[in-house]
Scaffold this motif. Structure first.
Motif, PDB file in Angstrom:
ATOM      1  N   GLY A  87       0.806  -1.206   0.000  1.00 45.65           N
ATOM      2  CA  GLY A  87       0.000   0.000   0.000  1.00 45.65           C
ATOM      3  C   GLY A  87       0.843   1.261   0.000  1.00 45.65           C
ATOM      4  O   GLY A  87       0.382   2.335   0.357  1.00 45.65           O
ATOM      5  N   ALA A  88       2.117   1.138  -0.397  1.00 46.46           N
ATOM      6  CA  ALA A  88       3.027   2.281  -0.384  1.00 46.46           C
ATOM      7  C   ALA A  88       3.762   2.383  -1.716  1.00 46.46           C
ATOM      8  O   ALA A  88       3.877   1.413  -2.450  1.00 46.46           O
ATOM      9  N   SER A  89       4.259   3.588  -1.983  1.00 43.84           N
ATOM     10  CA  SER A  89       5.051   3.833  -3.193  1.00 43.84           C
ATOM     11  C   SER A  89       6.295   4.632  -2.834  1.00 43.84           C
ATOM     12  O   SER A  89       6.278   5.443  -1.902  1.00 43.84           O
ATOM     13  N   TRP A  90       7.359   4.403  -3.590  1.00 42.07           N
ATOM     14  CA  TRP A  90       8.593   5.180  -3.488  1.00 42.07           C
ATOM     15  C   TRP A  90       8.424   6.329  -4.478  1.00 42.07           C
ATOM     16  O   TRP A  90       8.245   6.114  -5.667  1.00 42.07           O
ATOM     17  N   VAL A  91       8.465   7.558  -3.971  1.00 39.08           N
ATOM     18  CA  VAL A  91       8.207   8.739  -4.797  1.00 39.08           C
ATOM     19  C   VAL A  91       9.477   9.581  -4.870  1.00 39.08           C
ATOM     20  O   VAL A  91      10.072   9.915  -3.845  1.00 39.08           O
ATOM     21  N   ILE A  92       9.892   9.926  -6.097  1.00 38.04           N
ATOM     22  CA  ILE A  92      11.065  10.763  -6.304  1.00 38.04           C
ATOM     23  C   ILE A  92      10.570  12.189  -6.542  1.00 38.04           C
ATOM     24  O   ILE A  92       9.835  12.450  -7.489  1.00 38.04           O
ATOM     25  N   ASN A  93      10.986  13.114  -5.664  1.00 31.31           N
ATOM     26  CA  ASN A  93      10.501  14.496  -5.716  1.00 31.31           C
ATOM     27  C   ASN A  93      11.433  15.451  -6.443  1.00 31.31           C
ATOM     28  O   ASN A  93      11.018  16.537  -6.825  1.00 31.31           O
ATOM     29  N   HIS A 100       8.622  10.535 -10.571  1.00 28.74           N
ATOM     30  CA  HIS A 100       8.537   9.083 -10.776  1.00 28.74           C
ATOM     31  C   HIS A 100       7.977   8.424  -9.512  1.00 28.74           C
ATOM     32  O   HIS A 100       8.413   8.707  -8.411  1.00 28.74           O
ATOM     33  N   VAL A 101       7.003   7.543  -9.693  1.00 30.31           N
ATOM     34  CA  VAL A 101       6.382   6.823  -8.584  1.00 30.31           C
ATOM     35  C   VAL A 101       6.579   5.330  -8.818  1.00 30.31           C
ATOM     36  O   VAL A 101       6.221   4.812  -9.873  1.00 30.31           O
ATOM     37  N   CYS A 102       7.155   4.654  -7.846  1.00 31.82           N
ATOM     38  CA  CYS A 102       7.418   3.214  -7.959  1.00 31.82           C
ATOM     39  C   CYS A 102       6.666   2.481  -6.845  1.00 31.82           C
ATOM     40  O   CYS A 102       7.051   2.593  -5.673  1.00 31.82           O
ATOM     41  N   PRO A 103       5.583   1.751  -7.167  1.00 28.21           N
ATOM     42  CA  PRO A 103       4.889   0.983  -6.120  1.00 28.21           C
ATOM     43  C   PRO A 103       5.845  -0.019  -5.476  1.00 28.21           C
ATOM     44  O   PRO A 103       6.637  -0.664  -6.161  1.00 28.21           O
ATOM     45  N   ILE A 104       5.780  -0.130  -4.167  1.00 29.74           N
ATOM     46  CA  ILE A 104       6.649  -1.058  -3.444  1.00 29.74           C
ATOM     47  C   ILE A 104       5.950  -2.405  -3.383  1.00 29.74           C
ATOM     48  O   ILE A 104       4.978  -2.578  -2.655  1.00 29.74           O
ATOM     49  N   THR A 105       6.447  -3.355  -4.195  1.00 28.18           N
ATOM     50  CA  THR A 105       5.825  -4.677  -4.289  1.00 28.18           C
ATOM     51  C   THR A 105       6.807  -5.793  -3.949  1.00 28.18           C
ATOM     52  O   THR A 105       6.538  -6.949  -4.231  1.00 28.18           O
ATOM     53  N   CYS A 177      13.464  12.044  -1.927  1.00 29.46           N
ATOM     54  CA  CYS A 177      12.456  10.995  -2.082  1.00 29.46           C
ATOM     55  C   CYS A 177      11.605  10.901  -0.837  1.00 29.46           C
ATOM     56  O   CYS A 177      11.924  11.476   0.199  1.00 29.46           O
ATOM     57  N   GLU A 178      10.549  10.111  -0.931  1.00 28.69           N
ATOM     58  CA  GLU A 178       9.706   9.825   0.217  1.00 28.69           C
ATOM     59  C   GLU A 178       8.913   8.549  -0.049  1.00 28.69           C
ATOM     60  O   GLU A 178       8.810   8.090  -1.188  1.00 28.69           O
ATOM     61  N   ILE A 179       8.362   8.011   1.027  1.00 27.07           N
ATOM     62  CA  ILE A 179       7.433   6.892   0.892  1.00 27.07           C
ATOM     63  C   ILE A 179       6.044   7.479   1.098  1.00 27.07           C
ATOM     64  O   ILE A 179       5.791   8.162   2.070  1.00 27.07           O
TER      65      ILE A 179
END
Length: 182
Positions: A87-93, A100-105, A177-179
C-alpha cells in the motif's frame, strides 16, 4: 513504523504464475506416483482384513517428499522477492526522475545507478548500489550501502533507520524521495 488502515500489518503475498504452475506440477507428480504405488502393491485377491497394501510405507515417503518439495518452492519464491502488497510507493521528488512513482511490491527495493537495481537513478552523486529499502511486518527501513555521498533521513546521515510516514529521504546531494502511503 508506518501504520496502515487494514486488519493486519502482514503483507499479502502474491505468487507469480511460474511458482503456482511448479507447485501444481509437483502435486500432480506426487499424486500420480502415489496412485502407481497403490495400484502396483495392492493385492486385489487378498481378504478384506488385509486392508493395508504392501507399498503403504513407500506411499507415505512419496507424499512426504512431494510436500517438502512444494514447501521448498514456496519458500524459495518468498526469498526471491515474492510480490507483496504494501500500500506504499517510493516517490522521487527531485532530480532527473522527479515525479517518478514506484509501487513497493517487494520486501527489498534496491536503489542506485546500476541497471540491476529496482529503482535506477543516474545522478552523479548516486552510487551504483546506493541504498536498500526493506519492508517487514508493516515497517519500512532504509539502509545506506556505505556510499560516498550518503543517505539522509530528515537531514541526518544514516547507516540504517526505520522510516516514518512523511520522512524526507535524500540520496546523495540532490535526489529527494519519500514513501507515500496509498
Amino acid at each position: 513504523m508506518i501504520s496502515r488502515n487494514s486488519r493486519s500489518n502482514f503483507p499479502i503475498v502474491r505468487f507469480s504464475g511460474r511458482v503456482l504452475i511448479t507447485c501444481l506440477f509437483l502435486l500432480v507428480v506426487v499424486l500420480s506416483a502415489a496412485g502407481v504405488i497403490l495400484a502396483d502393491t495392492t493385492d486385489v485377491s487378498a481378504p478384506v482384513a488385509a486392508a493395508q497394501p504392501d507399498g503403504f510405507p513407500l506411499l507415505w515417503i512419496v507424499i512426504g517428499v512431494g510436500a517438502i518439495l512444494v514447501v521448498l518452492v514456496v519458500v524459495f519464491a518468498l526469498r526471491r522477492g515474492g510480490k507483496i502488497e504494501t500500500g506504499a510507493s517510493w516517490v522521487i521528488n527531485s532530480g532527473e526522475k522527479a515525479g517518478h512513482v514506484c509501487p513497493i511490491t517487494k520486501t527489498k527495493l534496491k536503489i542506485g545507478a546500476d541497471q540491476d537495481n529496482d529503482v535506477v537513478l543516474t545522478d552523479e552523486h548516486i552510487a551504483r548500489h546506493h541504498a536498500v529499502l526493506a519492508y517487514q511486518q508493516g515497517t519500512f527501513t532504509c539502509a545506506d550501502l556505505n556510499t560516498l555521498h550518503g543517505t539522509y533521513i530528515n537531514g541526518k546521515r544514516i547507516e540504517e533507520q526505520t522510516i516514518q510516514a512523511g520522512d524526507k529521504i535524500n540520496l546523495g546531494k540532490s535526489v529527494d524521495c519519500e514513501i507515500r502511503m496509498e
